[in-house]
Design an enzyme around this catalytic site. Structure first.
Site, PDB file in Angstrom:
ATOM      1  N   CYS A  36      -1.643  98.644  31.544  1.00  0.00           N
ATOM      2  CA  CYS A  36      -2.231  99.614  30.627  1.00  0.00           C
ATOM      3  C   CYS A  36      -3.134  98.903  29.630  1.00  0.00           C
ATOM      4  O   CYS A  36      -3.357  97.695  29.702  1.00  0.00           O
ATOM      5  CB  CYS A  36      -1.123 100.362  29.871  1.00  0.00           C
ATOM      6  SG  CYS A  36       0.100 101.124  30.955  1.00  0.00           S
ATOM      7  N   ASN A  56       1.914  97.235  27.402  1.00  0.00           N
ATOM      8  CA  ASN A  56       1.097  96.912  28.569  1.00  0.00           C
ATOM      9  C   ASN A  56       1.868  95.900  29.400  1.00  0.00           C
ATOM     10  O   ASN A  56       2.195  94.822  28.920  1.00  0.00           O
ATOM     11  CB  ASN A  56      -0.246  96.316  28.113  1.00  0.00           C
ATOM     12  CG  ASN A  56      -1.046  95.735  29.267  1.00  0.00           C
ATOM     13  OD1 ASN A  56      -0.931  96.178  30.408  1.00  0.00           O
ATOM     14  ND2 ASN A  56      -1.847  94.724  28.980  1.00  0.00           N
ATOM     15  N   ASP A  87      10.452 101.488  32.154  1.00  0.00           N
ATOM     16  CA  ASP A  87      10.819 100.225  31.511  1.00  0.00           C
ATOM     17  C   ASP A  87      10.394 100.201  30.043  1.00  0.00           C
ATOM     18  O   ASP A  87      10.961  99.458  29.241  1.00  0.00           O
ATOM     19  CB  ASP A  87      10.211  99.033  32.256  1.00  0.00           C
ATOM     20  CG  ASP A  87       8.706  99.143  32.443  1.00  0.00           C
ATOM     21  OD1 ASP A  87       8.159 100.258  32.323  1.00  0.00           O
ATOM     22  OD2 ASP A  87       8.072  98.115  32.744  1.00  0.00           O
ATOM     23  N   SER A 127      -0.001  88.419  43.579  1.00  0.00           N
ATOM     24  CA  SER A 127      -0.903  87.279  43.751  1.00  0.00           C
ATOM     25  C   SER A 127      -0.108  85.974  43.736  1.00  0.00           C
ATOM     26  O   SER A 127       1.071  85.956  43.402  1.00  0.00           O
ATOM     27  CB  SER A 127      -1.959  87.249  42.637  1.00  0.00           C
ATOM     28  OG  SER A 127      -1.428  86.642  41.472  1.00  0.00           O
ATOM     29  N   GLY A 128      -0.777  84.887  44.073  1.00  0.00           N
ATOM     30  CA  GLY A 128      -0.141  83.564  44.065  1.00  0.00           C
ATOM     31  C   GLY A 128      -0.504  82.731  42.858  1.00  0.00           C
ATOM     32  O   GLY A 128      -0.297  81.511  42.872  1.00  0.00           O
TER      33      GLY A 128
END
Length: 639
Positions: free
Chosen positions: A2, A75, A100, A363-364
């Site tokens: 966000c 966020n 959450d 992602s890595g």
């Protein structure tokens, strides 16, 4: 994922302008196009743009506690929120949503500032407690999520997920910080906590900021740092097993979503490992996205395809043309500050591709820093061993002289570029590492800047950023030290900034399982020989992934996510780069030595030297001036 923003009157209860807060919030619309919300009360205004990922129906923000006295804008993701709910309910807290976000307000009520230590995830949030008249601002441990702030002369404290939100406020002075300019041309970004503007800051990763009404200023307070606590390893096989288990747990937590989820797959070790671990825990095929290049020298698509074929993923590929430079001006508006990592171009494209198929992508990122995957770590270790043989008092004059005498050989393989090695050996550990990673060397920056601007710097040098972090590093091991420096600078200022802005420009949430603080806290304490063994970086990670990934994916030469800048500036962008670098806009700043800029352009375009890095860094600074500051250029001179 966000966007958050807000205004806090630290002096009293002045009414916050709803119209101003709305404009600050809407400047970040791209971060959360699903919903928007504002909360205003005397002296406080909070704004939120929502990208709905979890609890799509009832997770709206700003979000309140039971009696409305505590409100948060958030966020990110708290991955362990489901574990915290029963504990908080046992303390008497009542949950009205399944998001959450609600965990944050109740955790604050239960544990105060210490609540942040209980959260596992990526997050930036601001929480207002009316009863305590306190604003509590937080950034996650690695800085995955951004947070900018400023204390204004009006007595207002303002914050936002992106600098553009703060720039909406009319009282934020836009004076460029000369120290930030020096740092930008050394690192290619402005490192935390500085921003390009004197009056705005970034909250550093792992820090909180607590501001009470009546308190004109507050200093950030650190709540977490990389531990580097030694881990007892009985044998290599058990370490491999534990690494796989920890990675699987971290990835499992990050696969929780109420929307379509997938992964980036570059064909490198880190992203391939993430996809492999996802596939072992998913009943359905994993969605994967790859960007290819029509120039074979930059194309890794065949390795990504091997991983996709092995795990039968829903694989999506798009090819980027080697002349895809149409984003140059757009990137300046995406990043707000000068930002010179040219891999932002393909990163923007892969996020654009991913958003067509998923709303969340893993992602890595973080693997190179934590597992010692960068080639520069090998060279650093070699140089550090040589530095250990001879004291600095002897090395500095000897190798300093050799560095001046030895010719520059950019065209040669690195092993023959002795000039750079001699220059590094003439420095101490931190200065030597800085010399190796700088985009423009100390000498080049001295040539680049005008005499007037150098006087304004008053001797300040960008190496001080690394020295500041090295002074408090929780490790004495040289390799661990430079990994720590990269985590504090390059990882957050370059890599994570690149991915956050590129993904948020497309309303895509990116999660980084290799930046789980419990996983990486454990990795930090492993013996360095399990990270860099001989010339093999990521040793333990690669060994542990051998049952899961093809050998040539694990052990091929690292390629990186690059674009052909040198060819661009001698070919299709030759006229453009000359017009920018020698144009009126840069000249009008008074920052630069025009003779040096002319020499760089002409030398590069003649083919005598590769100055593409300098040219790109200057080009992106000019784009910042034009796109972000709106500096007009009435005439571009290509004299």
């Amino acid at each position: 994922m966000c966007g958050i923003t807000g205004i806090f009157d630290t002096r009293g209860f002045d009414e916050i302008s709803r119209e101003l807060l709305h404009r600050m919030n809407e400047s970040q619309f791209h971060r959360g196009p699903d919903e928007g919300g504002l909360h205003l009360e005397p002296g406080v205004g909070l704004g939120h743009r929502r990208l709905s990922i979890i609890d799509l129906s009832s997770g709206q923000q700003p979000l309140f506690n039971e009696d409305g006295s505590v409100v948060v804008v958030f966020n990110g993701e708290i991955y362990n929120f489901q574990e915290l709910v029963p504990e908080l309910e046992a303390l008497g807290h009542i949950f009205r949503t399944h998001s959450d976000t609600e965990v944050i307000v109740h955790a604050w009520e239960a544990w105060g500032e210490a609540c942040v230590a209980r959260f596992r995830g990526m997050f930036a949030f601001a929480l207002w407690d009316r009863n305590l008249e306190t604003l509590f601002v937080v950034r996650d441990r690695f800085g995955v999520k951004p947070l900018y702030y400023a204390f204004l002369d009006t007595g207002e404290f303002i914050f936002g997920s992106e600098l553009k939100s703060l720039m909406v406020h009319p009282s934020l002075a836009r004076d460029i910080d000369p120290l930030a300019v020096e740092e930008y041309f050394a690192y290619g970004y402005v490192p935390e906590p500085r921003t390009i503007f004197k009056r705005a800051c970034k909250l550093p990763p792992g820090f909180t900021l607590t501001i009470k009404r009546g308190q004109a200023r507050a200093l950030p307070k650190q709540y977490w740092d990389m531990p580097f606590t030694p881990v007892a390893v009985t044998d290599e096989a058990s370490a491999m097993d534990e690494l796989v288990e920890r990675m699987q747990e971290s990835i499992r937590l990050r696969m929780i979503a109420d929307v379509p989820l997938g992964a980036f797959l570059s064909g490198g070790v880190d992203s391939s490992a993430v996809v492999a671990m996802m596939a072992t825990q998913s009943a359905a095929p994993v969605n994967t996205c790859s960007i290819g290049f029509d120039d074979p020298a930059f194309n890794e698509i065949e390795f990504a395809q091997k991983v996709a074929d092995r795990y039968k993923t829903n694989h999506h590929i798009e090819t980027v043309a080697s002349n895809d430079f149409s984003l140059v001006d757009k990137l300046a508006g995406v990043y707000d500050e000068p930002y010179a990592d040219s891999s932002a171009l393909p990163t923007y494209r892969v996020c654009e591709l991913a958003r067509k198929h998923v709303k969340v992508a893993l992602s890595g990122d973080g693997g190179d820093e934590h597992f010692a995957g960068y080639r520069r770590y090998r060279w650093f270790r070699y140089e550090e061993r040589m530095r250990a043989v001879m004291p600095l008092a002897l090395r500095r004059p000897l190798f300093g002289a050799l560095g001046k005498l030895y010719p520059k050989a950019d065209w040669a393989p690195k092993v023959f570029r002795a000039k750079t090695t001699f220059e590094a050996l003439a420095r101490d550990t931190v200065e030597g590492y800085f010399h190796g990673i700088s985009l423009l060397s100390d000498a080049q920056r001295r040539q680049l800047f005008s005499p007037a601007f150098k006087r304004e710097l008053q001797g300040y040098q960008a190496v001080e950023v690394l020295r500041r972090h090295a002074a408090v590093a929780p490790t004495d091991d040289p390799l661990s030290l430079v990994q720590y420096l990269d985590i504090k600078t390059y990882l957050v200022g370059d890599i994570l900034t690149k991915v956050d802005r590129a993904s948020m420009a497309h309303a895509l949430e990116v999660r980084e399982p290799l930046l789980d603080h419990e996983l990486m806290g454990w990795v930090s304490g492993l013996p360095v020989d399990l990270k860099l063994r001989g010339t093999e970086g990521k040793y333990l990670l690669k060994k542990s992934m051998e049952p899961y990934l093809p050998h040539d994916v694990l052990y091929r030469k690292k390629m990186g996510f690059s674009v052909p800048l040198a060819a661009w500036f001698r070919g299709p962008l030759a006229v453009t780069i000359r017009g920018v670098v020698l144009g009126e806009r840069l000249a009008s700043t008074g920052l630069f030595n025009q003779d040096f800029l002319r020499e760089v352009v002409e030398t590069h375009q003649s083919g005598r030297r590769d100055y593409s890095v300098i040219l790109w860094t200057v080009l992106m600074f000019d784009a910042f001036l034009g796109q972000v500051l709106g500096v007009d250029e009435t005439e571009r001179q290509a004299a």
